[in-house]
Write a protein that holds these residues in place. Structure first.
Motif: not given
Ligand SMILES: [Zn+2]
Length: 423
Positions: A302, A336-337, A299, A340
């Motif tokens: 992030c 990770g955010c 992603c 995504c």
């Molecule tokens: Zn993300």
């Protein structure tokens, strides 16, 4: 009432075995919308011991979504079968169906359903086809421009055989559809032989095999050749007759696109020859092989620069320097955010190894060169091996070393991961 998608599909623990309040029709619609939003390719509603589990395949991996009470789960299974025009009552025999669905937010998708009896009931598997994402053009598959250019070069030939290869779920059919889309410009007669037809393509003559009546790839191919095709796409070559007919068609004026199962571009040639096809015939027909994998893209919102490895400490092999487009080599890892859905990866990108058959490679095939000899001849002619393209993806932050090592078995890349983790 649940008019909008207010169901928290990921709250697995709290909802174990809960009896739902919303009718299964609405639940199904919300579930499909939720799956499409997350670009899930498949949806499963499966009887397990004591309950029914809903899960999806997203970015190539299975993710559990929810547990349902048995009675409610069975109503959901029944409704999904109705949506796919399959027999809703039959659960002791495998059933199949397909249908179009409009989700609560108004988006449309096509679904193909298959249900099989299992120990605790049934396993309902639904393949979701997002028409927007489904038949994407070649330059939207995530390949480098130079790879797209190589494929354009192949598609610009009047005739010849182009093989697309890779393991199951490596995106072969997306590549084939993208190629057919490009060729389907109204100036050529395009036929496909598929099992099953995944997307309807306007203007293309698509035929589906039917084993029950003995209509396999070979039989259909023989029939299609009488229809004066310019381009033929063959879903899969898996027998001698199809292999021979495809090679002959490629050598005698048609452009033939076909998939085979093999681990590398060079091995695809071996695979065709295993069907006892003639070496000389194949060398005059084959114009290129695209071997590919799908890898999850980090992603971009992030992903994090792995600071333990400084840019100038990372070596860029000479052979992939041209792929860096001047970028500093950098290793990234997933975080990770929201964007995504906390997974750290946001889409699947195509990782191709493209062998263009020049006269030297053609010669080598005609002289029964082994796959290893073929691969080195192709590498000498400028082909980047799968692992080399993968390496360039890692150094540009398109994906992570972890992801590459999950998809490709290469000792150099594996040792890169060890260096990184000990750094
Ligand atoms: Zn993300």
């Amino acid at each position: 009432m649940n008019n909008e998608s207010t169901i928290d599909f990921e709250d697995l623990e709290n909802l174990a075995g809960e009896t739902e309040l919303s009718p299964p029709e609405l639940f199904a619609a919300n579930l499909i919308e939720w799956s499409l939003e997350r670009h899930a390719s498949d949806l499963f509603v499966s009887d397990v011991d004591g309950c029914v589990v809903v899960s999806v395949r997203r970015l190539g991996r299975i993710e559990p979504v929810r547990k349902l009470a048995r009675a409610y789960g069975h109503r959901l299974q029944g409704h999904l079968r109705v949506l796919a025009s399959a027999d809703a009552g039959e659960s002791i025999r495998p059933v199949e169906g397909r249908g179009n669905i409009t989700t609560p937010d108004g988006s449309k998708a096509h679904m193909r359903l298959s249900s099989i009896p299992t120990l605790y009931g049934q396993d309902v598997a639904i393949r979701l086809f997002d028409p927007v994402r489904g038949a994407r053009p070649l330059d939207a598959l995530g390949m480098d421009d130079c790879d797209v250019k190589s494929i354009h070069h192949l598609l610009g030939q009047q005739s010849g055989l182009i093989l697309v290869t890779g393991p199951v779920a490596s995106g072969k059919s997306s590549t084939l559809y993208a190629m057919i889309k490009q060729l389907n410009d109204g100036t050529r007669k395009v036929h496909t032989i598929e099992d099953p037809i995944e997307h309807a393509l306007s203007g293309v003559m698509q035929s589906q095999t039917n084993v029950r009546i003995g209509l396999g790839f070979a039989e259909l191919l023989t029939a299609v050749l009488r229809h004066s095709p310019d381009v033929i796409m063959i879903g899969e070559v898996r027998d001698r007759q199809t292999a021979e007919t495809a090679i002959r068609a490629g050598a005698s004026g048609q452009l033939v696109l076909a998939t085979v199962h093999s681990k590398s571009a060079a091995e695809a040639v071996d695979m065709m020859l295993q069907y006892e096809s003639d070496h000389k015939f194949l060398s005059s027909s084959l114009i290129g092989v695209i071997n590919q994998r799908l890898v999850r893209r980090l992603c971009p919102a992030c992903r994090t620069n792995d600071e333990s490895t400084a840019s100038d400490a990372i070596e860029v092999p000479d052979r992939i320097r041209g792929r860096m487009h001047g970028a500093d080599p950098t290793l990234y890892r997933s975080v990770g955010c929201d964007l995504c859905h906390e997974g750290g990866y946001d889409s699947l990108v195509n990782l191709p190894e493209i062998m263009l058959v020049n006269s030297a490679i053609g010669e080598a095939i005609a002289h029964r060169a082994s796959a290893i000899e073929l691969e080195s001849a192709a590498a000498q002619a400028g082909m980047l091996r799968l692992a080399e393209v993968a390496h360039s993806y890692v150094l540009r932050g398109i994906t992570s070393i972890d992801e590459i090592n999950r998809v490709i078995n290469d000792s150099d890349l594996a040792s890169m991961q060890r260096r990184e983790s000990t750094a």
